[in-house]
Design a protein around this motif. Structure first.
Motif, PDB file in Angstrom:
ATOM      1  N   ASP A  68       0.814  -1.223   0.000  1.00  0.00           N
ATOM      2  CA  ASP A  68       0.000   0.000   0.000  1.00  0.00           C
ATOM      3  C   ASP A  68       0.847   1.273   0.000  1.00  0.00           C
ATOM      4  OD1 ASP A  68      -2.383  -1.506   0.159  1.00  0.00           O
ATOM      5  OD2 ASP A  68      -2.158  -1.692   2.327  1.00  0.00           O
ATOM      6  N   LEU A  69       2.174   1.135  -0.135  1.00  0.00           N
ATOM      7  CA  LEU A  69       3.050   2.306  -0.138  1.00  0.00           C
ATOM      8  C   LEU A  69       2.661   3.269  -1.250  1.00  0.00           C
ATOM      9  CD1 LEU A  69       5.758   3.637   0.933  1.00  0.00           C
ATOM     10  CD2 LEU A  69       6.866   2.424  -0.975  1.00  0.00           C
ATOM     11  N   ASP A  70       2.540   4.545  -0.894  1.00  0.00           N
ATOM     12  CA  ASP A  70       2.349   5.577  -1.896  1.00  0.00           C
ATOM     13  C   ASP A  70       3.179   6.789  -1.524  1.00  0.00           C
ATOM     14  OD1 ASP A  70       0.915   7.141  -0.008  1.00  0.00           O
ATOM     15  OD2 ASP A  70      -0.997   6.292  -0.624  1.00  0.00           O
ATOM     16  N   ALA A  71       2.993   7.885  -2.234  1.00  0.00           N
ATOM     17  CA  ALA A  71       3.864   9.052  -2.061  1.00  0.00           C
ATOM     18  C   ALA A  71       3.696   9.734  -0.713  1.00  0.00           C
ATOM     19  CB  ALA A  71       3.610  10.057  -3.190  1.00  0.00           C
ATOM     20  N   GLY A  72       2.635   9.419   0.030  1.00  0.00           N
ATOM     21  CA  GLY A  72       2.415  10.086   1.306  1.00  0.00           C
ATOM     22  C   GLY A  72       2.445   9.182   2.517  1.00  0.00           C
TER      23      GLY A  72
END
Length: 209
Positions: free
Chosen positions: A59-63
Motif C-alpha cells: 500500500d506504499l504511496d507518495a504520502g
C-alpha cells in the motif's frame, strides 16, 4: 516544553488545516525538534530518506511516511540549507548509490536547496531524498521542525518505539495537538481556532466542565 512561541506555532490553524488536507482529519503527530547548524561548524547530513516502517508495504504511496513542517527562524542560503531531490518521494525506496552525482561531486544531480526567509514554513515529504552540506557559511541555520502522519500509517506500527502504537497511545500522543490549539487560543483570543476532529468531543466536554 521550553518555547511558548513554538507551542503556539504548533497550534496554528492554517498549518493544522494543511496537515488535515494532506493526511486526513484524523492526522497524528510525529516528533518535533529544533534543528540548528552553527555557522562554520554545522556538519553535513548524508543523503537519505526518512521512514522506517512501510517501504515494503503493497500500500506504499507518495504520502505513506508523512511530512514535516520546517519553520525557519533565520534566512537560509545554498550552503547551510536543506537540499532535496524533487520527485523522489514518489519513487519508493531509492538506491542512493545509483543516483548520478553532479560533476563528480558529492552533490546529487538535480538536487535543489530549500531557500527560505525567516518566518517561512517549508513542507517536506519524509520520503524525498534529502541531505545537507557542511555549513561553511557565516550564517546560522535554525528551524523548528514538526511533522504529521496519517493515522492509518501509525496504527499498529512500532518503528523506534518500545511497542506498537495502539489506539490509546495514539490518543495520548495526539493530545499535544489540542494542547497547542488551546495555548494558541489563549494568546490569540480573536483568532478562530482549528477544530481537531480526533479530540473534538473531549475538548467540548472539558469546556463544559
Amino acid at each position: 516544553q521550553m518555547m511558548d512561541s513554538a507551542l503556539r506555532l504548533y497550534g496554528h490553524p492554517r498549518l493544522l488545516a494543511v496537515a488535515a488536507n494532506i493526511n486526513g482529519q484524523d492526522f497524528t503527530p510525529f516528533t518535533a525538534g529544533l534543528w540548528i547548524k552553527q555557522p562554520g561548524q554545522g556538519a553535513a547530513v548524508a543523503w537519505h530518506q526518512d521512514g522506517t516502517t512501510h517501504w515494503d508495504s503493497p500500500d506504499l504511496d507518495a504520502g505513506t511516511h508523512g511530512f514535516n513542517f520546517m519553520s525557519n527562524l533565520y534566512d537560509t542560503n545554498p550552503v547551510n540549507s536543506l537540499w532535496i531531490l524533487p520527485g523522489t518521494h514518489a519513487c519508493g525506496r531509492v538506491d542512493l548509490a545509483s543516483l548520478p552525482k553532479d560533476d563528480g561531486l558529492d552533490q546529487l544531480a538535480g538536487a535543489v536547496p530549500l531557500l527560505c526567509k525567516a518566518g517561512d514554513v517549508a513542507i517536506t515529504n519524509r520520503q524525498v531524498v534529502h541531505g545537507s552540506l557542511p555549513n561553511t557559511s557565516n550564517e546560522l541555520r535554525a528551524s523548528l521542525n514538526f511533522g504529521f502522519h496519517r493515522r492509518a500509517s501509525v496504527l499498529g506500527q512500532q518503528g523506534w518505539a518500545d511497542k506498537p502504537y495502539d489506539p490509546d497511545h495514539i490518543l495520548q500522543r495526539s493530545r499535544v495537538v489540542q494542547l497547542a490549539i488551546n495555548a494558541r487560543q489563549e494568546h490569540y483570543p480573536h483568532e478562530t481556532p482549528y477544530r481537531y476532529q480526533p479530540l473534538a468531543a473531549e475538548s467540548a466536554e472539558l469546556m463544559l466542565t
